[in-house]
Design an enzyme around this catalytic site. Structure first.
Site, PDB file in Angstrom:
ATOM      1  N   TYR A   1     -18.337   3.635   3.147  1.00 39.75           N
ATOM      2  CA  TYR A   1     -17.498   3.641   1.947  1.00 39.75           C
ATOM      3  C   TYR A   1     -16.454   2.558   2.124  1.00 39.75           C
ATOM      4  O   TYR A   1     -15.773   2.500   3.154  1.00 39.75           O
ATOM      5  CB  TYR A   1     -16.827   5.003   1.791  1.00 39.75           C
ATOM      6  CG  TYR A   1     -15.859   5.099   0.638  1.00 39.75           C
ATOM      7  CD1 TYR A   1     -16.317   5.142  -0.678  1.00 39.75           C
ATOM      8  CD2 TYR A   1     -14.483   5.169   0.863  1.00 39.75           C
ATOM      9  CE1 TYR A   1     -15.421   5.242  -1.739  1.00 39.75           C
ATOM     10  CE2 TYR A   1     -13.587   5.272  -0.190  1.00 39.75           C
ATOM     11  CZ  TYR A   1     -14.059   5.310  -1.490  1.00 39.75           C
ATOM     12  OH  TYR A   1     -13.165   5.413  -2.532  1.00 39.75           O
TER      13      TYR A   1
ATOM     14  N   ASP B   1     -15.007  -3.737   7.994  1.00 36.80           N
ATOM     15  CA  ASP B   1     -14.050  -2.923   7.239  1.00 36.80           C
ATOM     16  C   ASP B   1     -13.385  -1.981   8.248  1.00 36.80           C
ATOM     17  O   ASP B   1     -13.947  -0.953   8.627  1.00 36.80           O
ATOM     18  CB  ASP B   1     -14.792  -2.137   6.152  1.00 36.80           C
ATOM     19  CG  ASP B   1     -13.841  -1.245   5.364  1.00 36.80           C
ATOM     20  OD1 ASP B   1     -12.679  -1.078   5.800  1.00 36.80           O
ATOM     21  OD2 ASP B   1     -14.256  -0.693   4.327  1.00 36.80           O
TER      22      ASP B   1
ATOM     23  N   LYS C   1      -4.334   1.711   5.419  1.00 37.17           N
ATOM     24  CA  LYS C   1      -3.895   2.957   6.063  1.00 37.17           C
ATOM     25  C   LYS C   1      -2.754   2.735   7.062  1.00 37.17           C
ATOM     26  O   LYS C   1      -1.606   2.682   6.661  1.00 37.17           O
ATOM     27  CB  LYS C   1      -5.090   3.668   6.680  1.00 37.17           C
ATOM     28  CG  LYS C   1      -6.190   3.928   5.606  1.00 37.17           C
ATOM     29  CD  LYS C   1      -7.027   5.099   5.909  1.00 37.17           C
ATOM     30  CE  LYS C   1      -8.227   5.227   4.986  1.00 37.17           C
ATOM     31  NZ  LYS C   1      -8.062   6.166   3.904  1.00 37.17           N
TER      32      LYS C   1
HETATM   33  N1  HOZ Z   1     -10.717   6.559   2.198  1.00 33.67           N
HETATM   34  C1  HOZ Z   1     -10.443   7.911   2.548  1.00 33.67           C
HETATM   35  C2  HOZ Z   1     -11.326   8.349   3.640  1.00 33.67           C
HETATM   36  N2  HOZ Z   1     -12.607   8.727   3.299  1.00 33.67           N
HETATM   37  C3  HOZ Z   1     -10.444   8.825   1.417  1.00 33.67           C
HETATM   38  C4  HOZ Z   1      -9.171   8.737   0.671  1.00 33.67           C
HETATM   39  C5  HOZ Z   1      -9.396   8.955  -0.780  1.00 33.67           C
HETATM   40  O1  HOZ Z   1     -10.460   8.571  -1.300  1.00 33.67           O
HETATM   41  O2  HOZ Z   1      -8.502   9.502  -1.396  1.00 33.67           O
END
Ligand code: HOZ
Length: 431
Positions: free
Chosen positions: A145, A240, A268
């Protein structure tokens, strides 16, 4: 079941005015068939909800809270920055310091551009890769993702997977057709793609340690193989490291394994809890970004001085102590406890960990890619999650997410978590 009167009332109100009651789908607890809890405050590794229940937290804001919540150095830096104004849309000293710090910590990054989220960072990196190479196809891996970028919402993990929409509606087939989705950890699939689309693949983007279909690891030599084949074929390798950056090591997975990607995306931890992302890499590639080059990328709030101050304070705090030693120590303690608990309750489940990132899969199969991650038993996960929550431990509300440990977790927190796990595993097994 615990009383959640205030959270439930807030969720009802939220559902009337916010789609699904949440501002990001992973928060909705929807497949768990219960309302999420609403957080009132957080400190260290603890969250307190609106009903005054406290939880040991292993979500850590989905990654940023590596020092725990509300860490003193970050709060102080934010408080010091605020009286000077909240943002100007014109360069500031702190942005230069941040860029210098990122380039020093992550040697593959010679120049860096700040964004407001990881999604913006990956979106910009993909555009840059296409602009730099003049090619149109992008390879991603199923279950990875990279934020909610149109062209990357193809076989996507995280909330897209949890809620059953790994290929989002609203992404025209023409866009999606430029994204080649391949199985992670599978060399042949990538060799075939390069043979079939010779000279047309702009980039391979990868979460080097995938953390959005659970958390699993590359087979030995796989990431090195990605480096070799992309270099040979004239495509860019994009790591990433939004989740792994500044966490797996000071320079992320690339620092741990000594691999040099062409571009890296970050997010993050770099924001210290405020909205920050970044993309950076080789100078000659980054110099294609506007205003030096023809690849347009911009942002009113990018490099916001308060967010930069927060992120820098967090990075400095990580640099000062033995944060990475501590995270490994706590991670190893948790792993030891989990493995003992699994033996004791005779549940041969799969557990993966690197440093402070971990995942318990409700399957006996080794997890190496999306297909194996999907063999997990959702019913078991649900019973486990609800029991953990009831006992005051908050793990990610989906089997397709990663657990995060912070430096604020104590040995006692880890041991209490393992004790809760023993109970939750029995509940999971009962069916
Ligand atoms: N990117 C985050 C970890 N999977 C999820 C945060 C979100 O989509 O709110």
């Amino acid at each position: 079941m615990v009383a959640m009167a205030i959270s439930e009332e807030l969720f009802e109100r939220a559902c009337r005015v916010i789609p699904g009651g949440v501002n990001s789908p992973v928060r909705a607890f929807r497949r768990l068939e219960r309302a999420p809890f609403f957080v009132k405050k957080a400190e260290g590794c603890y969250l307190t909800d609106e009903d005054d229940r406290q939880y040991i937290d292993y979500v850590g804001t989905w990654g940023p809270a590596i020092l725990g919540h509300a860490p003193k150095p970050v709060l102080e830096a934010v408080q010091a920055a605020i009286p000077n104004g909240l943002g100007y849309g014109i360069p500031t000293r702190v942005e230069v310091t941040m860029a210098e710090t990122v380039c020093r910590w992550v040697p593959s990054i010679e120049k860096v551009r700040m964004t407001n989220s990881g999604t913006e960072a990956t979106m910009s990196a993909i555009r840059l890769a296409r602009g730099y190479t003049g090619r149109k196809y992008v390879v991603k891996f199923a279950g990875c993702y990279h934020g909610h970028v149109d062209s990357l919402l193809v076989a996507a993990g995280s909330g897209a997977l949890t809620h059953g929409e790994p290929d989002s509606a609203g992404v025209p087939a023409e866009f999606a057709s430029l994204t080649l989705s391949l199985p992670y950890n599978n060399r042949e699939a990538l060799e075939e793609a390069f043979a079939r689309y010779r000279g047309q693949i702009a980039a391979v983007i990868v979460e080097p340690y995938p953390g959005n279909a659970g958390f699993y690891l590359p087979r030995p030599g796989y990431l090195e193989f990605l480096r070799e084949i992309t270099a040979r074929e004239g495509a860019l390798l994009i790591f990433d490291e939004v989740m792994t950056g500044f966490r797996i090591s000071p320079a992320g997975v690339q620092g741990k394994l000594g691999i040099t990607p062409d571009l890296t995306t970050l997010g993050k931890i770099i924001g210290g809890g405020l909205p920050v992302g970044a993309f950076g890499g080789r100078r000659e590639i980054m110099d294609c970004v506007s205003p030096l080059g023809p690849v347009y990328q911009a942002g009113t709030l990018s490099g916001n001085p308060v967010a930069m101050a927060a992120g820098l304070a967090q990075l400095r705090a990580l640099e000062e102590g033995d944060a990475y030693g501590r995270l490994e120590y706590l991670g190893a303690r948790l792993e030891e406890g989990v493995r003992a608990a699994l033996r004791d309750v005779a549940l041969p489940l799969t557990f993966k960990r690197s440093g402070s990132m971990f995942c318990l899969f409700f399957t006996q199969e080794d997890v190496v890619d999306l297909d194996s991650a999907m063999t997990g038993d959702f019913g078991m996960f649900r019973r486990y999650f609800l029991s953990m929550l009831e006992q005051g431990v908050y793990v990610a509300p989906s089997p397709y997410e990663t657990g995060f440990i912070s430096t604020a977790h104590s040995e006692a927190d880890i041991d209490a978590t393992v004790a809760a796990m023993r109970v939750a595993l029995r509940a999971a097994a009962r069916g």
